[in-house]
Design a protein around this motif. Structure first.
Motif, PDB file in Angstrom:
ATOM      1  N   THR A  24       0.850  -1.190   0.000  1.00 30.42           N
ATOM      2  CA  THR A  24       0.000   0.000   0.000  1.00 30.42           C
ATOM      3  C   THR A  24       0.889   1.244   0.000  1.00 30.42           C
ATOM      4  N   PRO A  25       0.442   2.368  -0.575  1.00 28.62           N
ATOM      5  CA  PRO A  25       1.305   3.553  -0.690  1.00 28.62           C
ATOM      6  C   PRO A  25       1.650   4.184   0.656  1.00 28.62           C
ATOM      7  N   LEU A  26       2.849   4.715   0.732  1.00 25.28           N
ATOM      8  CA  LEU A  26       3.299   5.500   1.870  1.00 25.28           C
ATOM      9  C   LEU A  26       3.812   6.846   1.386  1.00 25.28           C
ATOM     10  N   LEU A  27       3.697   7.853   2.246  1.00 26.89           N
ATOM     11  CA  LEU A  27       4.324   9.147   2.017  1.00 26.89           C
ATOM     12  C   LEU A  27       5.438   9.299   3.041  1.00 26.89           C
ATOM     13  N   VAL A  28       6.663   9.534   2.583  1.00 24.98           N
ATOM     14  CA  VAL A  28       7.787   9.722   3.499  1.00 24.98           C
ATOM     15  C   VAL A  28       8.084  11.210   3.595  1.00 24.98           C
ATOM     16  N   LEU A  29       7.877  11.761   4.769  1.00 25.17           N
ATOM     17  CA  LEU A  29       8.073  13.186   5.025  1.00 25.17           C
ATOM     18  C   LEU A  29       9.423  13.401   5.694  1.00 25.17           C
ATOM     19  N   GLN A  30       9.997  14.606   5.513  1.00 25.05           N
ATOM     20  CA  GLN A  30      11.242  14.947   6.184  1.00 25.05           C
ATOM     21  C   GLN A  30      11.335  16.453   6.360  1.00 25.05           C
ATOM     22  N   ASN A  31      12.181  16.872   7.312  1.00 21.92           N
ATOM     23  CA  ASN A  31      12.437  18.294   7.489  1.00 21.92           C
ATOM     24  C   ASN A  31      13.731  18.651   6.767  1.00 21.92           C
ATOM     25  N   GLU A  32      14.410  19.697   7.214  1.00 17.16           N
ATOM     26  CA  GLU A  32      15.642  20.115   6.546  1.00 17.16           C
ATOM     27  C   GLU A  32      16.768  19.098   6.728  1.00 17.16           C
ATOM     28  N   ASN A  33      16.611  18.205   7.687  1.00 16.57           N
ATOM     29  CA  ASN A  33      17.599  17.167   7.959  1.00 16.57           C
ATOM     30  C   ASN A  33      17.117  15.857   7.345  1.00 16.57           C
ATOM     31  N   ASP A  34      17.841  15.332   6.385  1.00 20.33           N
ATOM     32  CA  ASP A  34      17.388  14.128   5.695  1.00 20.33           C
ATOM     33  C   ASP A  34      17.518  12.870   6.548  1.00 20.33           C
ATOM     34  N   GLN A  35      17.953  13.029   7.783  1.00 21.21           N
ATOM     35  CA  GLN A  35      18.015  11.893   8.699  1.00 21.21           C
ATOM     36  C   GLN A  35      16.711  11.714   9.478  1.00 21.21           C
ATOM     37  N   ALA A  36      15.928  12.756   9.617  1.00 20.59           N
ATOM     38  CA  ALA A  36      14.651  12.709  10.340  1.00 20.59           C
ATOM     39  C   ALA A  36      13.539  12.422   9.342  1.00 20.59           C
ATOM     40  N   LEU A  37      13.035  11.193   9.351  1.00 17.30           N
ATOM     41  CA  LEU A  37      12.074  10.719   8.356  1.00 17.30           C
ATOM     42  C   LEU A  37      10.819  10.179   9.039  1.00 17.30           C
ATOM     43  N   VAL A  38       9.672  10.423   8.408  1.00 13.30           N
ATOM     44  CA  VAL A  38       8.383  10.010   8.965  1.00 13.30           C
ATOM     45  C   VAL A  38       7.540   9.415   7.841  1.00 13.30           C
ATOM     46  N   ALA A  39       7.024   8.193   8.044  1.00 12.19           N
ATOM     47  CA  ALA A  39       6.230   7.495   7.032  1.00 12.19           C
ATOM     48  C   ALA A  39       4.755   7.548   7.394  1.00 12.19           C
ATOM     49  N   VAL A  40       3.940   8.123   6.500  1.00 15.01           N
ATOM     50  CA  VAL A  40       2.496   8.280   6.697  1.00 15.01           C
ATOM     51  C   VAL A  40       1.767   7.411   5.680  1.00 15.01           C
ATOM     52  N   CYS A  41       0.700   6.743   6.129  1.00 22.42           N
ATOM     53  CA  CYS A  41      -0.050   5.841   5.257  1.00 22.42           C
ATOM     54  C   CYS A  41      -1.483   6.333   5.086  1.00 22.42           C
ATOM     55  N   PRO A  42      -1.806   7.008   3.965  1.00 25.85           N
ATOM     56  CA  PRO A  42      -3.170   7.514   3.757  1.00 25.85           C
ATOM     57  C   PRO A  42      -4.228   6.411   3.732  1.00 25.85           C
ATOM     58  N   THR A  43      -3.895   5.233   3.195  1.00 28.42           N
ATOM     59  CA  THR A  43      -4.894   4.165   3.115  1.00 28.42           C
ATOM     60  C   THR A  43      -5.202   3.551   4.475  1.00 28.42           C
ATOM     61  N   LEU A  44      -4.344   3.785   5.463  1.00 31.50           N
ATOM     62  CA  LEU A  44      -4.579   3.309   6.825  1.00 31.50           C
ATOM     63  C   LEU A  44      -4.860   4.501   7.732  1.00 31.50           C
ATOM     64  N   GLN A  45      -5.897   5.256   7.374  1.00 35.63           N
ATOM     65  CA  GLN A  45      -6.423   6.381   8.160  1.00 35.63           C
ATOM     66  C   GLN A  45      -5.407   7.498   8.378  1.00 35.63           C
ATOM     67  N   GLY A  46      -4.443   7.622   7.461  1.00 36.51           N
ATOM     68  CA  GLY A  46      -3.470   8.694   7.580  1.00 36.51           C
ATOM     69  C   GLY A  46      -2.572   8.571   8.786  1.00 36.51           C
ATOM     70  N   ARG A  47      -2.375   7.346   9.268  1.00 39.30           N
ATOM     71  CA  ARG A  47      -1.552   7.169  10.464  1.00 39.30           C
ATOM     72  C   ARG A  47      -0.068   7.357  10.130  1.00 39.30           C
ATOM     73  N   VAL A  48       0.676   7.836  11.116  1.00 39.20           N
ATOM     74  CA  VAL A  48       2.131   7.791  11.035  1.00 39.20           C
ATOM     75  C   VAL A  48       2.515   6.366  11.371  1.00 39.20           C
ATOM     76  N   LEU A  49       3.014   5.637  10.373  1.00 41.09           N
ATOM     77  CA  LEU A  49       3.316   4.233  10.600  1.00 41.09           C
ATOM     78  C   LEU A  49       4.601   4.065  11.398  1.00 41.09           C
ATOM     79  N   THR A  50       5.635   4.815  11.024  1.00 40.51           N
ATOM     80  CA  THR A  50       6.888   4.745  11.757  1.00 40.51           C
ATOM     81  C   THR A  50       7.735   5.969  11.434  1.00 40.51           C
ATOM     82  N   SER A  51       8.838   6.108  12.172  1.00 41.27           N
ATOM     83  CA  SER A  51       9.761   7.230  11.962  1.00 41.27           C
ATOM     84  C   SER A  51      11.161   6.791  12.342  1.00 41.27           C
ATOM     85  N   THR A  52      12.127   7.650  12.033  1.00 41.30           N
ATOM     86  CA  THR A  52      13.501   7.400  12.445  1.00 41.30           C
ATOM     87  C   THR A  52      14.235   8.724  12.585  1.00 41.30           C
TER      88      THR A  52
END
Length: 390
Positions: A24-52
């Protein structure tokens, strides 16, 4: 740990994203630091699935049920896909519950998570490299038969390093690997009738699921003071009884096991809540903090206890849950939860209520993490790690 637990795979962030994106599709978001990553899943109620906090090869902080996601199956009562920040609505139990059909008993056989909050997708309304806004509209009936026309608007945003915490000074967080994200959630009455206390009210409820470990200890700060004015510091009136092997209450904070070995839950009432809760995994040297909206103590919060209630608006603001085996030996997963709720929403037609839930993870030098823990929770890392027996 029971062999019945599903979805337990030790994958890093990049491996987790690849595995889920194959289904299923994920959106990977990040800030100015490419080490801080957040994966959001729109098909699963827009939940943040995980981060690092340490790039694609870094630790994946959210608990993810890979087996269930890969199966593409829908379970009958609840689909525990996982995720660090998912949106639910309260109350769960009681005469105004939306997880039990009218007239049923409050037990697991009759507990059903509403489909819009469990298996249905949210619509992506807008997105950028660092944020996404998602929406959902649906109708819901509660245990007492009241009907609700519901609108949800949810913005997930990765925060820049200098704005990582809403309550701690930025200089305190320097020198550690950090990822910080928040969900800003809005509940709207889309119907033509007001929502009333007599018919039952809803609340925004944000739940984060994290990887359980024998070395994981949940820490909950609370306002100290007399019980006759502020109530009991920690509410344990949910599932199973707790002893000092699993919960210890100190002066201003409590520690609770996050090992997924015993199904239990605790809460903090509106007079005691500080707007912070978190955990420390001593083995993996990961410190987690949640910051959430706090309203006036008399705002009224829904009561989610699984029983008919004398005081349905005397519920908790913050909760922590530790999963564990059920009577049949199975369990949902190797996770614990950090949760927060908005007040009960007595909304006129078109009116809204908002709630923000922010999650931060820190890795790095123990002395720096210790300073963050002391400022956030009033306890050192050693005090948290040694509070409960291994």
């Amino acid at each position: 740990m029971s062999a019945e637990i599903a979805g337990e795979k030790e994958l890093n962030f990049g491996q987790t994203v690849d595995a889920v994106q194959a289904v299923t599709p994920l959106l990977v978001l990040q800030n100015e630091n490419d080490q801080a990553l957040v994966a959001v899943c729109p098909t699963l109620q827009g939940r943040v699935l995980t981060s690092t906090a340490r790039g694609t090869q870094g630790r994946s902080y959210g608990w993810v049920n890979h087996d269930l996601i890969a199966s593409k199956k829908h379970l009958e009562h609840f689909n525990p896909y996982g995720g660090e920040d998912r949106i639910w609505l309260g109350p769960e139990g009681g005469q105004y519950a939306i997880y039990f059909a009218p007239g049923t008993s409050f037990d697991l056989d009759n507990w059903y998570v509403p489909a819009p909050l469990d298996i249905e997708p949210f619509e992506v309304a807008e997105q950028s490299a660092s944020h996404v806004r998602l929406t959902k509209k649906f109708r819901q009936v509660n245990y007492s038969g009241a009907e609700f026309e519901i609108g949800l608007n949810r913005v997930v945003r990765v925060l820049p390093a200098h704005q990582a915490s809403s309550t701690l000074p930025a200089e305190l967080l320097q020198g550690v690997s950090t990822v910080a994200f928040e969900s800003h959630n809005v509940l709207t009455n889309l119907g033509t009738q007001p929502w009333t206390r007599e018919g039952g009210l809803l609340s925004l409820w944000i739940i984060g699921q994290f990887n359980a470990s024998p070395s994981a200890t949940i820490v909950i700060p609370f306002h100290a003071g007399p019980e006759d004015k502020l109530g009991t510091p920690i509410n344990t009136n949910y599932f199973a009884p707790l002893d000092e092997q699993r919960l210890r209450v100190f002066d201003g904070y409590a520690c609770f096991k996050g090992d997924s070995g015993y199904r239990s839950k605790i809460g903090v009432n509106p007079h005691r809540v500080t707007g912070r809760l978190g955990s420390y995994d001593a083995e993996h040297n990961v410190l987690t903090m949640v910051e959430h909206s706090v309203n006036a103590p008399d705002a009224g919060y829904v009561n989610s206890e699984w029983q008919l209630q004398e005081h349905p608006y005397a519920g908790d603001v913050a909760n922590c849950y530790n999963d564990g085996p059920r009577p049949d030996g199975t369990q949902l997963g190797a996770f614990y939860e950090l949760e927060s709720s908005s007040p009960a929403a007595a909304l006129a037609p078109g009116a809204t209520i908002e709630h923000t839930h922010r999650t931060l993870h820190f890795e790095g030098d123990k002395a720096r993490l210790d300073a963050i823990a002391r400022a956030a929770f009033g306890a050192s890392l050693d005090e948290i790690a040694s509070a409960l027996p291994a």
